[in-house]
Design a protein around this motif. Structure first.
Motif, PDB file in Angstrom:
ATOM      1  N   ASP A  60       1.240   6.733  -6.825  1.00 23.64           N
ATOM      2  CA  ASP A  60       0.083   7.483  -7.077  1.00 23.64           C
ATOM      3  C   ASP A  60      -0.816   6.520  -7.843  1.00 23.64           C
ATOM      4  O   ASP A  60      -1.662   6.936  -8.992  1.00 23.64           O
ATOM      5  CB  ASP A  60       0.540   8.897  -7.887  1.00 23.64           C
ATOM      6  N   ALA A  61      -0.649   5.417  -7.520  1.00 21.83           N
ATOM      7  CA  ALA A  61      -1.656   4.203  -8.279  1.00 21.83           C
ATOM      8  C   ALA A  61      -3.183   4.652  -7.757  1.00 21.83           C
ATOM      9  O   ALA A  61      -3.186   5.240  -6.589  1.00 21.83           O
ATOM     10  CB  ALA A  61      -1.250   3.065  -7.851  1.00 21.83           C
ATOM     11  N   ARG A  62      -3.877   4.282  -8.661  1.00 22.61           N
ATOM     12  CA  ARG A  62      -5.405   4.403  -8.169  1.00 22.61           C
ATOM     13  C   ARG A  62      -6.036   3.072  -7.831  1.00 22.61           C
ATOM     14  O   ARG A  62      -6.900   3.182  -7.230  1.00 22.61           O
ATOM     15  CB  ARG A  62      -6.010   5.029  -9.593  1.00 22.61           C
ATOM     16  N   ARG A 103      -7.657  10.045  -5.229  1.00 15.67           N
ATOM     17  CA  ARG A 103      -6.629  10.826  -6.144  1.00 15.67           C
ATOM     18  C   ARG A 103      -5.748  11.346  -5.161  1.00 15.67           C
ATOM     19  O   ARG A 103      -6.170  12.240  -4.113  1.00 15.67           O
ATOM     20  CB  ARG A 103      -7.434  11.853  -6.857  1.00 15.67           C
ATOM     21  N   SER A 104      -4.600  11.454  -5.413  1.00 12.88           N
ATOM     22  CA  SER A 104      -3.540  12.217  -4.715  1.00 12.88           C
ATOM     23  C   SER A 104      -3.756  13.546  -4.993  1.00 12.88           C
ATOM     24  O   SER A 104      -4.311  14.177  -6.238  1.00 12.88           O
ATOM     25  CB  SER A 104      -2.209  11.969  -4.785  1.00 12.88           C
ATOM     26  N   ARG A 105      -3.703  14.573  -3.915  1.00 17.10           N
ATOM     27  CA  ARG A 105      -3.870  16.110  -4.346  1.00 17.10           C
ATOM     28  C   ARG A 105      -2.686  16.764  -4.694  1.00 17.10           C
ATOM     29  O   ARG A 105      -1.515  16.935  -4.445  1.00 17.10           O
ATOM     30  CB  ARG A 105      -4.446  16.799  -2.967  1.00 17.10           C
ATOM     31  N   GLY A 157      -5.677   3.837   5.705  1.00 19.32           N
ATOM     32  CA  GLY A 157      -7.152   3.761   5.530  1.00 19.32           C
ATOM     33  C   GLY A 157      -7.782   5.038   5.008  1.00 19.32           C
ATOM     34  O   GLY A 157      -8.820   5.044   4.314  1.00 19.32           O
ATOM     35  N   GLY A 158      -7.269   6.270   5.329  1.00 21.10           N
ATOM     36  CA  GLY A 158      -7.880   7.413   4.713  1.00 21.10           C
ATOM     37  C   GLY A 158      -7.593   7.672   3.317  1.00 21.10           C
ATOM     38  O   GLY A 158      -8.167   8.537   2.710  1.00 21.10           O
ATOM     39  N   ALA A 159      -6.667   6.863   2.745  1.00 19.81           N
ATOM     40  CA  ALA A 159      -6.393   7.076   1.265  1.00 19.81           C
ATOM     41  C   ALA A 159      -7.230   5.999   0.345  1.00 19.81           C
ATOM     42  O   ALA A 159      -7.189   6.253  -0.744  1.00 19.81           O
ATOM     43  CB  ALA A 159      -4.810   6.928   1.008  1.00 19.81           C
ATOM     44  N   MET A 193       0.840  -0.922  -0.096  1.00 25.91           N
ATOM     45  CA  MET A 193       0.043  -0.013  -0.109  1.00 25.91           C
ATOM     46  C   MET A 193       0.865   1.314  -0.069  1.00 25.91           C
ATOM     47  O   MET A 193       0.411   2.155  -0.710  1.00 25.91           O
ATOM     48  CB  MET A 193      -0.990   0.308   1.185  1.00 25.91           C
ATOM     49  N   ALA A 194       1.930   1.266   0.959  1.00 25.66           N
ATOM     50  CA  ALA A 194       2.650   2.292   0.639  1.00 25.66           C
ATOM     51  C   ALA A 194       3.325   2.775  -0.709  1.00 25.66           C
ATOM     52  O   ALA A 194       3.622   3.475  -1.257  1.00 25.66           O
ATOM     53  CB  ALA A 194       4.064   2.287   1.803  1.00 25.66           C
ATOM     54  N   GLN A 195       3.712   1.266  -1.210  1.00 24.43           N
ATOM     55  CA  GLN A 195       4.390   1.406  -2.801  1.00 24.43           C
ATOM     56  C   GLN A 195       3.309   2.265  -3.650  1.00 24.43           C
ATOM     57  O   GLN A 195       3.622   3.105  -4.467  1.00 24.43           O
ATOM     58  CB  GLN A 195       4.831   0.143  -3.111  1.00 24.43           C
ATOM     59  N   ALA A 196       2.266   1.642  -3.457  1.00 25.67           N
ATOM     60  CA  ALA A 196       0.981   2.058  -4.449  1.00 25.67           C
ATOM     61  C   ALA A 196       0.873   3.525  -4.276  1.00 25.67           C
ATOM     62  O   ALA A 196       0.941   4.246  -5.282  1.00 25.67           O
ATOM     63  CB  ALA A 196       0.008   1.244  -4.127  1.00 25.67           C
ATOM     64  N   ARG A 197       0.778   3.949  -2.983  1.00 22.25           N
ATOM     65  CA  ARG A 197       0.413   5.555  -2.689  1.00 22.25           C
ATOM     66  C   ARG A 197       1.699   6.244  -3.361  1.00 22.25           C
ATOM     67  O   ARG A 197       1.602   7.350  -3.813  1.00 22.25           O
ATOM     68  CB  ARG A 197       0.266   5.649  -1.156  1.00 22.25           C
ATOM     69  N   GLY A 198       2.878   5.639  -3.155  1.00 21.62           N
ATOM     70  CA  GLY A 198       4.269   6.409  -3.710  1.00 21.62           C
ATOM     71  C   GLY A 198       4.244   6.501  -5.065  1.00 21.62           C
ATOM     72  O   GLY A 198       4.606   7.615  -5.591  1.00 21.62           O
TER      73      GLY A 198
END
Length: 112
Positions: free
Chosen positions: A45-47, A110-112, A85-87, A38-43
């Motif tokens: 910017d995966a949807r 979506r990342s802001r 969780g919030g993402a 999950m950290a990798q996906a967020r890094g």
């Protein structure tokens, strides 16, 4: 997440940007892989993330321990209680071509 995303997920039209295969891992290893993934996906910017958990088994989640279906029973709690969780915009069952009952889509905001 809008209804367009839901329709595309149900039809299997979304190609997940990252796949995490937790099937066959113990609970501790699965949890660590999920959090790292999950950290990798967020890094990146995966949807959408496809998480292979294995098929759910009947019975109470607390009674499963290390038996089959334990990862699937705990994954939603793990995600909700995590820093990720919030993402998360949505969690949906995967289309048959992506694992069906044995997998989940995690749709990230979506990342802001």
């Amino acid at each position: 997440m809008d209804s367009h995303w839901d329709r595309r997920l149900k039809a299997g039209e979304i190609a997940p940007e990252l796949t995490l295969d937790l099937h066959g891992h113990g609970l501790d290893a699965a949890y660590n892989r999920l959090m790292d993934g999950m950290a990798q996906a967020r890094g990146m910017d995966a949807r959408s993330v496809l998480v292979v958990t294995g098929k759910p088994r009947s019975g109470e989640a607390a009674d499963r321990g290390e038996r089959r279906g334990a990862i699937r029973a705990k994954i939603l709690d793990w995600l909700a209680a995590s820093e990720h969780g919030g993402a998360i915009a949505a969690v949906r069952n995967a289309h048959r071509r992506h694992g069906g009952d044995g997998a989940l889509y995690i749709v990230l905001k979506r990342s802001r």
